[in-house]
Design a protein around this motif. Structure first.
Motif, PDB file in Angstrom:
ATOM      1  N   LYS A 195       0.826  -1.210   0.000  1.00 34.61           N
ATOM      2  CA  LYS A 195       0.000   0.000   0.000  1.00 34.61           C
ATOM      3  C   LYS A 195       0.860   1.260   0.000  1.00 34.61           C
ATOM      4  CE  LYS A 195      -2.004  -1.152   3.837  1.00 34.61           C
ATOM      5  NZ  LYS A 195      -1.323  -2.433   4.021  1.00 34.61           N
ATOM      6  N   SER A 196       1.883   1.285   0.865  1.00 36.64           N
ATOM      7  CA  SER A 196       2.727   2.482   0.930  1.00 36.64           C
ATOM      8  C   SER A 196       3.453   2.695  -0.386  1.00 36.64           C
ATOM      9  CB  SER A 196       3.744   2.353   2.064  1.00 36.64           C
ATOM     10  OG  SER A 196       3.088   2.102   3.272  1.00 36.64           O
ATOM     11  N   THR A 197       3.881   1.601  -0.984  1.00 38.86           N
ATOM     12  CA  THR A 197       4.569   1.700  -2.271  1.00 38.86           C
ATOM     13  C   THR A 197       3.636   2.284  -3.320  1.00 38.86           C
ATOM     14  OG1 THR A 197       5.757  -0.293  -1.626  1.00 38.86           O
ATOM     15  CG2 THR A 197       5.943   0.388  -3.926  1.00 38.86           C
ATOM     16  N   GLY A 241       2.630   7.984   9.296  1.00 34.50           N
ATOM     17  CA  GLY A 241       2.605   7.756  10.740  1.00 34.50           C
ATOM     18  C   GLY A 241       3.349   6.501  11.101  1.00 34.50           C
ATOM     19  N   GLU A 242       3.843   5.811  10.096  1.00 33.43           N
ATOM     20  CA  GLU A 242       4.460   4.512  10.337  1.00 33.43           C
ATOM     21  C   GLU A 242       5.956   4.536  10.144  1.00 33.43           C
ATOM     22  OE1 GLU A 242       2.493   1.566   7.960  1.00 33.43           O
ATOM     23  OE2 GLU A 242       0.841   1.553   9.414  1.00 33.43           O
ATOM     24  N   GLU A 243       6.379   5.260   9.104  1.00 32.54           N
ATOM     25  CA  GLU A 243       7.798   5.228   8.772  1.00 32.54           C
ATOM     26  C   GLU A 243       8.397   6.616   8.990  1.00 32.54           C
ATOM     27  OE1 GLU A 243       8.089   2.478   4.932  1.00 32.54           O
ATOM     28  OE2 GLU A 243       6.256   3.617   5.072  1.00 32.54           O
ATOM     29  N   VAL A 276      -2.535   9.922   3.947  1.00 35.46           N
ATOM     30  CA  VAL A 276      -2.296   9.642   5.357  1.00 35.46           C
ATOM     31  C   VAL A 276      -2.040   8.144   5.507  1.00 35.46           C
ATOM     32  CG1 VAL A 276      -3.277   9.694   7.661  1.00 35.46           C
ATOM     33  CG2 VAL A 276      -3.753  11.556   6.082  1.00 35.46           C
ATOM     34  N   ASP A 277      -0.837   7.800   5.890  1.00 33.03           N
ATOM     35  CA  ASP A 277      -0.418   6.401   5.970  1.00 33.03           C
ATOM     36  C   ASP A 277       0.020   6.106   7.399  1.00 33.03           C
ATOM     37  OD1 ASP A 277       0.561   3.885   5.536  1.00 33.03           O
ATOM     38  OD2 ASP A 277       2.161   4.479   4.167  1.00 33.03           O
ATOM     39  N   SER A 278      -0.682   5.448   8.228  1.00 27.96           N
ATOM     40  CA  SER A 278      -1.970   4.834   7.993  1.00 27.96           C
ATOM     41  C   SER A 278      -2.957   5.333   9.038  1.00 27.96           C
ATOM     42  CB  SER A 278      -1.844   3.320   8.147  1.00 27.96           C
ATOM     43  OG  SER A 278      -1.552   3.034   9.504  1.00 27.96           O
TER      44      SER A 278
HETATM   45 MG    MG Z   1       2.991   0.795   4.794  1.00 27.12          MG
END
Ligand code: MG
Ligand code: TYD
Length: 455
Positions: free
Chosen positions: A102-104, A125-127, A171-173
């Motif tokens: 998904k992020s990719t 918010g994750e990486e 917005v992730d995630s």
């Molecule tokens: Mg991700």
């Protein structure tokens, strides 16, 4: 929340008290007071009265409004799933298993939309920003004019977005977002719902589009993006088997375009690559025709897609035979086994049945019934179907075959890929099938007799 107060009502005169008593104080009747569930009026004195609020301007259905201008990012597979590009002021949820890509996808999408002229903000918010940057470099996107931030506090995010007013905010995630006015941990249903609500409201209020990432676990629970599906305009699922390189972006809800549209991608070392001819890809691993393998001419969204159904039928060592399905509906398989058994007299008791859709696609069309039946029979009888044959049609409980929609498109696609024969139900509209040979079948028994030479 305070518990609603108990309510005692006299059954003879209707007087309401807050306490039980043996005699109604209003009418004097004995033994008539009984407890009743409180009416749900909401907090007393806080109902919306007539005099509050402002009057809304109402307009006719015929009022002319230009269709929302869309922006295409020129990743065709993504644009098509969005319904022809990104609509301003829309809220999009992209769900999928962790690690599916998904992020990719969204980083590539962000870069593409930024290059198409939109002002794009990517909030992770994750990486850490450095990680996102590293990935962008690996994907060759470091020059794209995307603004990056790492934050999980929703208040800060909304303040930032309000100030920058991007055309697209990613917005992730949603599971990592934390609204400080909600008293629970990030990732909990109430936090996810509150964050999604705030972000959706922001999109509607300002005209920015917001894309939210949501993780789903295998059983679609815990992570909770399901609770936000009704809030957003578009819900996309990114699917695929982790072991396969194919990824499918599917729209399950879209207020601005057709639902059930799919975009097909391939996960490569350099990110996600578009697959423009999915049929060729799904059939690429098919070798010589073998028992249990049947090609189904399906429709995914607006596009015809050919996929291979594979079945394996083997004597079971257990008292309860196994029914295992990947990529199709298990209860639909049970139905087809039952129809084969009771209408055509072909028993599957004592046999394990495995069914698989090659390439990791999930098929949900009932039109695949006949292909499944063909694969099961072919595996059971150990006979392969004639080569270069496609199959489609719906099976009813009576064993009759029902025609399905878009037969002509299915046949065209099959012909384009070099198939010469099609087995389909009578009564459809095959249109001009070109020089394809059509075997039209009225019911399942005829099909079994014609194709497998058995009754
Ligand atoms: Mg991700
Ligand atoms: P990611 O987008 O981080 O998944 P998600 O956001 O859905 O959790 O993708 C993770 C996987 O994708 C990871 O296992 C590695 C793989 N991948 C590639 O194969 N090629 C690539 O170019 C990139 C960026 C990731």
């Amino acid at each position: 929340m305070a518990k609603a107060a108990a309510r005692f009502v006299c059954q003879s005169c209707g007087a309401v008290t807050s306490k039980w008593s043996g005699r109604c104080e209003a009418c004097g009747e004995w033994n008539s007071v009984a407890e009743e569930a409180p009416l749900s009026q909401g907090p007393s004195g806080k109902t919306l009265g007539q005099s509050r609020g402002r009057t809304l301007p109402l307009s006719d259905l015929s009022a002319k409004e230009a269709p929302p201008p869309r922006t295409a990012c020129r990743i065709d597979e993504l644009d098509r799933v969005l319904g022809g590009g990104l609509v301003p002021a829309s809220a999009v949820l992209v769900g999928g298993d962790p690690g599916i890509g998904k992020s990719t996808l969204l980083l590539q999408g962000a870069a593409a939309f930024a290059r198409a002229g939109l002002k794009v903000v990517y909030i992770s918010g994750e990486e850490a920003s450095a990680q996102v940057r590293l990935r962008a470099q690996r994907l060759g996107l470091q020059d794209a004019p995307v603004q990056l931030a790492t934050e999980t506090n929703l208040r800060n995010i909304l303040t930032t977005l309000d100030e920058h007013r991007p055309d697209l905010a990613i917005v992730d995630s949603i599971q990592t977002m934390w609204a400080d006015n909600v008293d629970s941990a990030p990732g909990s249903v109430s936090q996810v719902r509150a964050s999604a609500h705030e972000l959706t409201t922001f999109a509607k209020r300002t005209g920015s589009s917001v894309v939210m990432v949501g993780h789903v676990t295998k059983d679609g629970q815990i992570a909770g993006p399901r609770v936000v599906e009704h809030m957003v305009d578009t819900v996309l699922y990114f699917e695929g088997e982790r072991g396969h390189q194919f990824r499918i972006l599917r729209s399950v809800k879209n207020r601005f375009g057709p639902a059930d549209e799919i975009g097909v991608f391939e996960m490569t070392g350099g990110g996600l690559a578009e697959v423009t001819n999915p049929s060729a890809l799904f059939l690429s691993e098919r070798g010589e025709p073998s028992p249990g393998s049947v090609v189904f001419a399906g429709i995914e969204g607006t596009r015809p897609v050919l996929v291979e159904f594979q079945a394996l039928v083997a004597p079971t060592p257990h008292s309860q035979p196994r029914r295992s399905v990947v990529g199709w509906d298990g209860s639909r398989l049970a139905m087809i086994l039952a129809v084969l058994e009771s209408r055509c007299g072909i028993p599957f008791s004592g046999l394990d049945v495995y069914l698989n859709v090659a390439g990791g696609l999930r098929v949900s069309e009932p039109a695949a019934d006949l292909a499944v039946a063909a694969a099961l029979l072919s595996a059971r009888e150990d006979v392969s179907l004639p080569p270069e044959t496609v199959v489609f049609g719906e099976i009813s409980l009576s064993g009759a075959l029902r025609p399905v929609s878009q037969s002509e498109n299915r046949l065209k696609e099959a012909q384009k890929l070099g198939f010469s024969t099609a087995i389909l139900p009578k009564g459809g509209k095959p249109g001009s099938a070109g020089d394809m040979k059509l075997s039209l079948m009225g019911d399942l028994t005829t099909f079994v007799g014609d194709v497998f030479g058995a009754g």
